[in-house]
Design an enzyme around this catalytic site. Structure first.
Site, mmCIF file in Angstrom:
data_model
loop_
_atom_site.group_PDB
_atom_site.id
_atom_site.type_symbol
_atom_site.label_atom_id
_atom_site.label_comp_id
_atom_site.label_asym_id
_atom_site.label_seq_id
_atom_site.Cartn_x
_atom_site.Cartn_y
_atom_site.Cartn_z
ATOM 1 N N ALA A 159 0.865 -1.180 0.000
ATOM 2 C CA ALA A 159 0.000 0.000 0.000
ATOM 3 C C ALA A 159 0.900 1.227 0.000
ATOM 4 O O ALA A 159 1.079 1.897 1.015
ATOM 5 C CB ALA A 159 -0.905 -0.016 1.235
ATOM 6 N N GLU A 160 1.502 1.502 -1.154
ATOM 7 C CA GLU A 160 2.488 2.579 -1.229
ATOM 8 C C GLU A 160 1.890 3.935 -0.874
ATOM 9 O O GLU A 160 2.537 4.772 -0.240
ATOM 10 C CB GLU A 160 3.114 2.627 -2.626
ATOM 11 N N ALA A 195 11.567 2.460 -8.221
ATOM 12 C CA ALA A 195 11.021 3.811 -8.383
ATOM 13 C C ALA A 195 9.675 3.810 -9.082
ATOM 14 O O ALA A 195 8.871 4.713 -8.878
ATOM 15 C CB ALA A 195 12.016 4.690 -9.141
ATOM 16 N N PHE A 203 7.246 2.129 -8.356
ATOM 17 C CA PHE A 203 6.197 2.020 -7.338
ATOM 18 C C PHE A 203 5.886 3.368 -6.692
ATOM 19 O O PHE A 203 4.873 3.517 -6.013
ATOM 20 C CB PHE A 203 6.573 0.995 -6.259
ATOM 21 N N HIS A 219 9.205 -1.626 -14.097
ATOM 22 C CA HIS A 219 10.142 -1.671 -12.964
ATOM 23 C C HIS A 219 11.439 -0.937 -13.297
ATOM 24 O O HIS A 219 12.483 -1.272 -12.762
ATOM 25 C CB HIS A 219 10.461 -3.118 -12.580
#
Lengths: 334, 348
Positions: free
Chosen positions: A64-65, A89, A91, A134
Site C-alpha cells: 500500500a504505497e 522507483a 512504485f 520496474h
C-alpha cells in the site's frame, strides 16, 4: 568539494555497503528515525541484516504505497524522521498523490510553520530485465514538483553523506538510488558524516569538455573520460549530487572554463533533467559556449525487456563519448 | 438530546455552533457580493457534530480536516478574524494568504495540515497517530472527513494501516447526505457517484475496526460516541470509525451555496410560524442549530432572550472578523516565493 578533500577515506566499501552503514549509524545516532519498507542493507532484496540489528526500527508495510507514504508524512509531523523505502522507483507512482500533492505542500501551505521531514527512498533506472514497469527514472517529474528536495548519489562516499543530510533536513527528500551502483567501490570514512545539499562535486578535473552527469551516469561519465583521455581530450565531470537544491555556480563555472558540455541523465530525454540543465547552461554561460550543449538520456519510449532493446534506449558510456566528441567537432552524432 | 455536561460547557459549545453558522452565512454573502472569489464548502447542518466532537479533544490532541474545515477550526476555538482573512487571501490570515479556504491550518491548535483532496490526509492522520505513540507523546488524532472520502483509495490503505498498527486515531465521517441512502444515489449516468456499499460501516468492519453510527444533529449522541472513541484511543485500544449522519442543507448547490430564507434566527426554535413553509422540514426537523437551541431552552439552560443575545454576539464577532479581514492588506507578491521548505538553506 573534490574527491581529494575527503577526509580519512582510506577504507573502500561498495555503494550498498556504504548505504547500509549509513542507515545503521543514523539509526544508532537518532531515535527519531525508523524505516518503513525495505531494510536498505542489501543491493535489493532481504536478508534483512539491519533489521536483525535494529528489530524495532523497521516496519514492513502492506502493499500500500499510497498509505505508506502518507503514514511517513504523518509520522514526521509527530516528530519522527521516517525513511519510507519504496525501492523500485516505478512504485513511487502508486504513492504519487501523497508525495507530490501532500508532502511537497506541507511547508508552503502552513506558511513555513510545519515540516514533513520524511525521506522517500527509491531505486531508479534501467536495471536489466526491469521492463516497462520496474525501470522508471522519475527524477524530472520530481524536479518539476516544488517542495521536494532531490538527491541522486553516485558513489559510496556520496550515498552515506547525502543520506545523513537527507534524514536531518526536516523537509521531504527524494533519495534516488540506482541498482547498478550497488557494487561500485570507493573510499568511505568509518564515522558518520554529512554532505551538504546543493554542493556539486567535481569528480574529475579537465579542460576541454564538461560532462554534467547524475546518479549512475556519473560512473559512466568517468569511464567516458578515461576513453577520451586516451585520445588527448581532457574531460571535467561535474556531479550536482542534489538537483534540489542545485549548485548552479559549480556547473556554470566548469562550462565557462571548458566552453563545451554534455549532460547525461537517465530519465527520458523529452523535458528531462538534461533538458533543464541544458537550458540553465545556455542561459547562464551562453557567451562561453563554443558548441551547442549535447544531451545523453533515455530514448523517449517505455522500457523494453529484451536485452539488446534495453541497451539501445540506454544512455551508455559510448553515447557519452560520442556526444563529447561531437562538441569538439570530431564526429557528428545523429 | 444534551449530554450531562455543565451549563457553562454546553453554552460555550452552543456559542461555537452559532459562530460556525454566522461565519458560513457571512462567507456566502461575501461570495455573492464578489468580495470572495473561489470555492467555499459550507458546514450548514453539520455544526453540532463538529462542536460535540471537538469538545472531546484535549489541547494535546490533533485534528485533521479537509476542504470543509471552517467549522472544525471554530469548534477548536480558532479566532474567526484570521480565518476570514485567510479566505480573502490576506496577509493577516491564519496561513498568510497562502492556503485559502481549502487549507486553513493552525499549528498552535494542533491542526497541522489540511488537505483538499478528500481522502488525502487519512494516511497522514494514521501515521501521525503512530508517530505520536512512537515518540511517547500524548495525544489522539481525530480525522474528520466527508463520506465522499471513503471512495478514495487513500482511505482504504489508511484504515488498513490503522488496523495493523492500532495507533490512537479516530475516524469521524460526516455523512451529510443521509437522506440519499448510500448505494441508492443512482440515476442515468450517475451510478459512479454512489458507493456500492449499503452501510459505510462495512468498510471498517472488514478490517475489524470498531464502528459506530450516530445521528449527527444529536449533540449527546455525537459527544458520547466520539468521547468513547477518543478514550479508547487514549487507553491504547486503537482506532474507531464513527459515521455521523446529518441532512443536506437545502441551500446546498455544490460549490455555490445559497442562503435559502436568509440567516438562522433563534426564534425558529419556538415560533414555527416564523419559518417559510417551503423550508419547514429543514428548519424544524433537521437543522442542528435550531435543534440545539430548542434543547437548551427545554432543559432550562437558556432563555429565549439569552438565545437571541448569544446569536447577536456571534453576529458581532463575525462582523468584526469581516472588518478585520477586509481592512487587512494582501501579502506582498514576494511572499509567493517564501516557505517552499522549512528551515534554512535554499528555498527553491
Amino acid at each position: 568539494m573534490t574527491r581529494e578533500t575527503h577526509p580519512g577515506a582510506a577504507r573502500e566499501l561498495t555503494y550498498y555497503e556504504a548505504r547500509a552503514e549509513a542507515v545503521a549509524q543514523i539509526l544508532a545516532a537518532d531515535d527519531r528515525v525508523f524505516v518503513l519498507g525495505g531494510d536498505m542493507s542489501t543491493p535489493f532484496n532481504p536478508p534483512n541484516t539491519l533489521e536483525e540489528q535494529f528489530p524495532d526500527r523497521f516496519m514492513t508495510p502492506p502493499i500500500a504505497e499510497l498509505g505508506a507514504a502518507g503514514f511517513g508524512i504523518g509520522a514526521a509531523m509527530a516528530g519522527n524522521r521516517p525513511i519510507v523505502s519504496l525501492y523500485t522507483a516505478s512504485f513511487l507512482y502508486e504513492a504519487w498523490p501523497q508525495v507530490v500533492n501532500e508532502a511537497a505542500n506541507v511547508a508552503y501551505m502552513s506558511n513555513g510553520r510545519v515540516g514533513a521531514g520524511v525521506v522517500f527512498h527509491i531505486v531508479h533506472g534501467l536495471r536489466g530485465a526491469g521492463a516497462a514497469q520496474h525501470s522508471a527514472s522519475p527524477q524530472a517529474m520530481l524536479w518539476n514538483v516544488p517542495g521536494l528536495k532531490l538527491a541522486l548519489p553516485s558513489s559510496p562516499y556520496d550515498v552515506k553523506g547525502l543520506l545523513t543530510t537527507a534524514v536531518a533536513d526536516g523537509n521531504p527528500v527524494m533519495f534516488v538510488d540506482h541498482l547498478l551502483l550497488a557494487n561500485v567501490r570507493g573510499p568511505v570514512p568509518e564515522d558518520l558524516y554529512a554532505i551538504p545539499f546543493g554542493v556539486a562535486d567535481v569528480k574529475r578535473r579537465g579542460e576541454d569538455v564538461t560532462i554534467v552527469a547524475t546518479s549512475l551516469l556519473v560512473q559512466r561519465a568517468l569511464d567516458a573520460a578515461k576513453i577520451l583521455a586516451a585520445d588527448g581530450i581532457s574531460v571535467e565531470v561535474v556531479d550536482p549530487r542534489t538537483l534540489v537544491p542545485l549548485d548552479e555556480a559549480t556547473i556554470l563555472g566548469s562550462v565557462r572554463k571548458t566552453g563545451r558540455v554534455v549532460i547525461a541523465d537517465e530519465c527520458p530525454l523529452r523535458a528531462g533533467v538534461a533538458a533543464e540543465l541544458s537550458a540553465l547552461i545556455t542561459e547562464g554561460a551562453w557567451d562561453s559556449l563554443k558548441a551547442a550543449p549535447r544531451r545523453v538520456a533515455r530514448l523517449d519510449v517505455p522500457v523494453p525487456f529484451s536485452p539488446p532493446l534495453e541497451e539501445y534506449i540506454a544512455p551508455t558510456t559510448d553515447k557519452i563519448v560520442a556526444a563529447a566528441r561531437a562538441t569538439i567537432g570530431q564526429t557528428v552524432v545523429a | 438530546m444534551l449530554p450531562a455536561l455543565s451549563r457553562e460547557v454546553l453554552l460555550e459549545a452552543y456559542s461555537r455552533v452559532l459562530l460556525m453558522r454566522r461565519f458560513d452565512e457571512c462567507v456566502v454573502r461575501l461570495r455573492d457580493q464578489g468580495v470572495f472569489n473561489g470555492h467555499y464548502h459550507v458546514y450548514f447542518g453539520q455544526e453540532v457534530t463538529g462542536a460535540a466532537a471537538c469538545l472531546t479533544a484535549s489541547p494535546d490532541d490533533y485534528i485533521f480536516t479537509t476542504h470543509r474545515n471552517h467549522g472544525h477550526l471554530l469548534a477548536r476555538g480558532v479566532d474567526p478574524a484570521p480565518m476570514l482573512a485567510e479566505i480573502l487571501g490576506r496577509e493577516t490570515g491564519t496561513n498568510g494568504g497562502i492556503a485559502g479556504t481549502f487549507h486553513l491550518s493552525v499549528p498552535e491548535k494542533n491542526i497541522l495540515h489540511t488537505s483538499a483532496v478528500v481522502g488525502g490526509i487519512m494516511p497522514i492522520a494514521v501515521g501521525m497517530a503512530f508517530g505520536l505513540r512512537r515518540r511517547k507523546q500524548p495525544g489522539v488524532v481525530m480525522a474528520i472527513f466527508g463520506e465522499g472520502s471513503l471512495q478514495e483509495g487513500a482511505f482504504h490503505e489508511a484504515i488498513q494501516m490503522a488496523a495493523l498498527t492500532r495507533p490512537p486515531v479516530v475516524f469521524l465521517i460526516e455523512n451529510n447526505d443521509a437522506e440519499a441512502e448510500v448505494g441508492k444515489k443512482v440515476g442515468p449516468y450517475k451510478y459512479l457517484k454512489a458507493a456500492p456499499v449499503k452501510d459505510l460501516g462495512d468498510y471498517p468492519r472488514i478490517h475489524s475496526v470498531p464502528n459506530v453510527r450516530v445521528e449527527g444533529t444529536d449533540f449527546k449522541a455525537v459527544h458520547e460516541a466520539v468521547a468513547a472513541a477518543m478514550d479508547a484511543a487514549r487507553r491504547g485500544d486503537g482506532p474507531t470509525f464513527i459515521e455521523s449522519r446529518m441532512f443536506r442543507w437545502p441551500g446546498q448547490f455544490g460549490s455555490w451555496p445559497r442562503l435559502v430564507q436568509g440567516p438562522f434566527e433563534p426564534r425558529y426554535a419556538w415560533d414555527e410560524s416564523s419559518v417559510d413553509p417551503l423550508y419547514r422540514t429543514w428548519w424544524i426537523e433537521r437543522d442542528p442549530v435550531v435543534r440545539m437551541t430548542r434543547e437548551l431552552l427545554e432543559a432550562g439552560l437558556l432563555s429565549r432572550a439569552e438565545a437571541e443575545g448569544m446569536a447577536a454576539e456571534a453576529t458581532r464577532r463575525v462582523v468584526d472578523a469581516e472588518a478585520f479581514a477586509r481592512q487587512s492588506p494582501f501579502p506582498p507578491p514576494s511572499a509567493a516565493a517564501e516557505h517552499v521548505f522549512v528551515g534554512s538553506g535554499a528555498n527553491v
